[in-house]
Scaffold this active site. Structure first.
Site, PDB file in Angstrom:
ATOM      1  N   THR A 118     -13.606  20.056   3.768  1.00  0.00           N
ATOM      2  CA  THR A 118     -13.529  18.796   3.028  1.00  0.00           C
ATOM      3  C   THR A 118     -12.963  19.092   1.651  1.00  0.00           C
ATOM      4  OG1 THR A 118     -15.467  17.983   4.199  1.00  0.00           O
ATOM      5  CG2 THR A 118     -14.840  16.814   2.181  1.00  0.00           C
TER       6      THR A 118
ATOM      7  N   LYS B  62     -12.588  10.902   5.217  1.00  0.00           N
ATOM      8  CA  LYS B  62     -13.788  11.733   5.028  1.00  0.00           C
ATOM      9  C   LYS B  62     -14.485  11.372   3.704  1.00  0.00           C
ATOM     10  CE  LYS B  62     -16.670  15.243   5.161  1.00  0.00           C
ATOM     11  NZ  LYS B  62     -17.581  15.744   6.136  1.00  0.00           N
TER      12      LYS B  62
ATOM     13  N   LYS C 288     -19.561  18.678  -4.446  1.00  0.00           N
ATOM     14  CA  LYS C 288     -18.105  18.873  -4.482  1.00  0.00           C
ATOM     15  C   LYS C 288     -17.387  17.661  -3.871  1.00  0.00           C
ATOM     16  CE  LYS C 288     -16.599  20.927  -0.951  1.00  0.00           C
ATOM     17  NZ  LYS C 288     -16.156  20.517   0.371  1.00  0.00           N
TER      18      LYS C 288
HETATM   19  P1  NDP Z   1     -20.472  27.648   4.239  1.00  0.00           P
HETATM   20  O1  NDP Z   1     -20.755  27.860   2.809  1.00  0.00           O
HETATM   21  O2  NDP Z   1     -21.538  27.906   5.239  1.00  0.00           O
HETATM   22  O3  NDP Z   1     -19.193  28.548   4.675  1.00  0.00           O
HETATM   23  C1  NDP Z   1     -18.026  28.596   3.896  1.00  0.00           C
HETATM   24  C2  NDP Z   1     -17.022  29.503   4.585  1.00  0.00           C
HETATM   25  O4  NDP Z   1     -15.811  29.523   3.809  1.00  0.00           O
HETATM   26  C3  NDP Z   1     -17.479  30.956   4.692  1.00  0.00           C
HETATM   27  O5  NDP Z   1     -16.997  31.508   5.890  1.00  0.00           O
HETATM   28  C4  NDP Z   1     -16.802  31.600   3.479  1.00  0.00           C
HETATM   29  O6  NDP Z   1     -16.620  32.986   3.618  1.00  0.00           O
HETATM   30  C5  NDP Z   1     -15.486  30.881   3.500  1.00  0.00           C
HETATM   31  N1  NDP Z   1     -14.782  30.885   2.202  1.00  0.00           N
HETATM   32  C6  NDP Z   1     -15.179  30.298   1.051  1.00  0.00           C
HETATM   33  N2  NDP Z   1     -14.265  30.511   0.078  1.00  0.00           N
HETATM   34  C7  NDP Z   1     -13.284  31.254   0.627  1.00  0.00           C
HETATM   35  C8  NDP Z   1     -12.060  31.787   0.135  1.00  0.00           C
HETATM   36  N3  NDP Z   1     -11.668  31.610  -1.141  1.00  0.00           N
HETATM   37  N4  NDP Z   1     -11.279  32.493   0.989  1.00  0.00           N
HETATM   38  C9  NDP Z   1     -11.653  32.683   2.274  1.00  0.00           C
HETATM   39  N5  NDP Z   1     -12.803  32.213   2.801  1.00  0.00           N
HETATM   40  C10 NDP Z   1     -13.605  31.495   1.987  1.00  0.00           C
HETATM   41  O7  NDP Z   1     -19.901  26.157   4.341  1.00  0.00           O
HETATM   42  P2  NDP Z   1     -19.939  25.138   5.576  1.00  0.00           P
HETATM   43  O8  NDP Z   1     -19.531  25.858   6.818  1.00  0.00           O
HETATM   44  O9  NDP Z   1     -21.196  24.379   5.539  1.00  0.00           O
HETATM   45  O10 NDP Z   1     -18.779  24.125   5.113  1.00  0.00           O
HETATM   46  C11 NDP Z   1     -17.405  24.460   5.247  1.00  0.00           C
HETATM   47  C12 NDP Z   1     -16.574  23.185   4.943  1.00  0.00           C
HETATM   48  O11 NDP Z   1     -16.941  22.154   5.875  1.00  0.00           O
HETATM   49  C13 NDP Z   1     -16.810  22.623   3.530  1.00  0.00           C
HETATM   50  O12 NDP Z   1     -15.615  22.111   2.995  1.00  0.00           O
HETATM   51  C14 NDP Z   1     -17.829  21.508   3.783  1.00  0.00           C
HETATM   52  O13 NDP Z   1     -17.745  20.500   2.787  1.00  0.00           O
HETATM   53  C15 NDP Z   1     -17.395  20.998   5.154  1.00  0.00           C
HETATM   54  N6  NDP Z   1     -18.457  20.373   5.959  1.00  0.00           N
HETATM   55  C16 NDP Z   1     -19.717  20.902   6.031  1.00  0.00           C
HETATM   56  C17 NDP Z   1     -20.698  20.254   6.783  1.00  0.00           C
HETATM   57  C18 NDP Z   1     -22.091  20.809   6.921  1.00  0.00           C
HETATM   58  O14 NDP Z   1     -22.977  20.076   7.446  1.00  0.00           O
HETATM   59  N7  NDP Z   1     -22.353  22.043   6.511  1.00  0.00           N
HETATM   60  C19 NDP Z   1     -20.424  19.004   7.493  1.00  0.00           C
HETATM   61  C20 NDP Z   1     -19.060  18.575   7.415  1.00  0.00           C
HETATM   62  C21 NDP Z   1     -18.125  19.229   6.644  1.00  0.00           C
HETATM   63  P3  NDP Z   1     -17.845  34.030   3.290  1.00  0.00           P
HETATM   64  O15 NDP Z   1     -18.614  34.181   4.576  1.00  0.00           O
HETATM   65  O16 NDP Z   1     -17.162  35.286   2.895  1.00  0.00           O
HETATM   66  O17 NDP Z   1     -18.651  33.419   2.175  1.00  0.00           O
END
Ligand code: NDP
Length: 297
Positions: free
Chosen positions: A93, A168, A236
Site C-alpha cells: 500500500t 485502497k 502510513k
Molecule cells: P511486514 O512489516 O510484515 O513486512 C514488510 C516486508 O517488506 C518485509 O519482508 C520486509 O523485509 C520488506 N521490506 C521493507 N522495506 C524494504 C526495503 N526497503 N527493501 C526490501 N524489502 C523491504 O508488513 P506486511 O506484510 O504486514 O505489509 C506489507 C504491505 O502490505 C504494506 O504496504 C502494508 O500496508 C500492506 N498490507 C498489509 C496488511 C496487513 O494486514 N498486514 C493488509 C493489507 C495490506 P524484512 O523481512 O527484511 O524486514
C-alpha cells in the site's frame, strides 16, 4: 509463467505460498535473506542472492514491501535485469504517485507495472481470499490475472496506473472509522459488565457487524494485539489519504482523529501492534487513568 516474490512479511509469506500452490512460484527474495532461504528450501524454489538475480530469472515479480521509498528502491534494483514484456505487480500500500513513478522507472525496459494493493488482512492473504484493487494497462492486467487469482478472490481493474492505490486509500479510510467504532463500542461494553465473547458472537450477526468486529474484537477481550495489521502501517496509509485529500484542499475528520490516536500509540511503544490496540485508548476513557490492564510490556 515463472513468478518471483519479493517481501516475505506478514502478508507476503502467505501470498508467496499461494503462488506456489498455484504452480507459479519460481523464486523468492527478502531483505532479511534468512526468511527467503528458509521458504525456498521448504517449497523447493530458488532464493537468488540479489534482486537483480531474481529479475533475470522470472517473467513476473510480485512485490509486498512496507512503504513508498521501499517499493521505489526495489523497482530500481529490479529494472535493469527484467526482460522486455515482464510484469511487476506491487501489492504494497503506497501512494498513487509512487505507483506512477514505479511505472515510469520500468517503461524504458518494456516492463509493465500494475499497482495491486490488497485488502483482507493476514487471514485473507493466508486463505487466498484477498480483495485486489488494480491500476494499470488493461492488456497487462489480462496477462496478470492468473497470478492475481492465485492470491485473491475479488480482483478488480479500476483504471490507469495509480487507480488501484486510490481504491485502497478509500478502503483505508473506512477501516479507520470502523476500528475506531469497534474499539469504542467494546470499551463501552466492558464497562457495562457484558459477557464480551457472547456479545461478539451475537452482534457479529447484527447490522453493526464488520470484518474488524468479528476478527479483531476478540483481541480486545484477550488484551493482546498481535500484528495483524500494524499501527505504523495504517498510520502510513492514512498519511497517504491525508495527502490525497489535501490536493482537493480537504481535511478528513476520521483520518485526522485516527492519526492522532496512532501517534499516541506509537509514542507509547505500541506501533508494531495490530490496529485493534486502539482499544487501549478507549478503555482508558472508562478507567480514568493512563495505566490499563492491557499493558503487556
Ligand atoms: P511486514 O512489516 O510484515 O513486512 C514488510 C516486508 O517488506 C518485509 O519482508 C520486509 O523485509 C520488506 N521490506 C521493507 N522495506 C524494504 C526495503 N526497503 N527493501 C526490501 N524489502 C523491504 O508488513 P506486511 O506484510 O504486514 O505489509 C506489507 C504491505 O502490505 C504494506 O504496504 C502494508 O500496508 C500492506 N498490507 C498489509 C496488511 C496487513 O494486514 N498486514 C493488509 C493489507 C495490506 P524484512 O523481512 O527484511 O524486514
Amino acid at each position: 509463467m515463472r513468478v518471483g516474490f519479493v517481501g516475505l512479511g506478514a502478508m507476503g509469506m502467505h501470498m508467496a505460498r499461494n503462488l506456489h500452490r498455484g504452480g507459479l512460484l519460481a523464486a523468492v527474495w527478502n531483505r532479511t535473506g534468512e526468511k527467503a532461504r528458509a521458504l525456498a528450501s521448504e517449497l523447493s524454489v530458488q532464493a537468488p542472492p540479489t534482486l537483480a538475480d531474481l529479475a533475470s530469472s522470472v517473467d513476473a515479480v510480485v512485490t509486498c514491501v512496507s512503504a513508498d521509498a521501499d517499493i521505489l528502491e526495489v523497482v530500481q534494483q529490479l529494472a535493469p535485469n527484467l526482460r522486455s514484456g515482464a510484469l511487476v505487480l506491487d501489492s504494497s500500500t503506497v501512494g498513487a504517485e509512487t505507483a506512477r513513478k514505479s511505472a515510469e522507472l520500468l517503461k524504458p525496459r518494456g516492463v509493465e507495472f500494475l499497482d495491486c494493493p490488497v485488502s483482507g488482512g493476514t487471514e485473507g492473504a493466508r486463505d487466498a481470499t484477498l480483495a485486489i484493487m488494480v491500476g494499470g494497462n488493461e492488456e497487462a492486467f489480462e496477462r496478470a490475472k492468473p497470478i492475481l487469482a492465485a492470491m485473491g478472490k475479488a480482483v478488480t481493474h479500476f483504471g490507469p496506473t495509480g487507480s488501484g492505490q486510490a481504491a485502497k486509500a478509500t478502503n483505508q479510510i473506512m477501516c479507520a472509522g470502523i476500528i475506531e467504532a469497534v474499539s469504542e463500542a467494546m470499551a463501552f461494553a466492558r464497562a457495562q459488565g457484558l459477557p464480551l465473547e457472547k456479545l461478539i458472537d451475537t452482534l457479529g450477526k447484527g447490522a453493526g457487524s464488520s470484518w474488524y468486529f468479528v476478527h479483531r474484537a476478540p483481541n480486545m477481550v484477550r488484551g493482546t494485539f498481535p500484528a495483524g495489521f500494524r499501527v505504523r502501517l495504517h498510520e502510513k496509509d492514512l498519511t497517504i489519504c491525508r495527502d490525497m485529500a489535501a490536493r482537493f484542499g480537504v481535511t478528513l475528520p476520521v483520518v485526522e482523529r485516527m492519526l492522532g490516536e496512532y501517534a499516541e500509540l506509537v509514542a507509547r511503544g505500541y506501533g508494531d501492534e495490530d490496529i485493534s490496540s486502539t482499544f487501549r485508548l478507549k478503555a482508558e476513557l472508562f478507567d480514568h487513568t493512563h495505566e490499563t490492564n492491557y499493558d503487556s510490556k
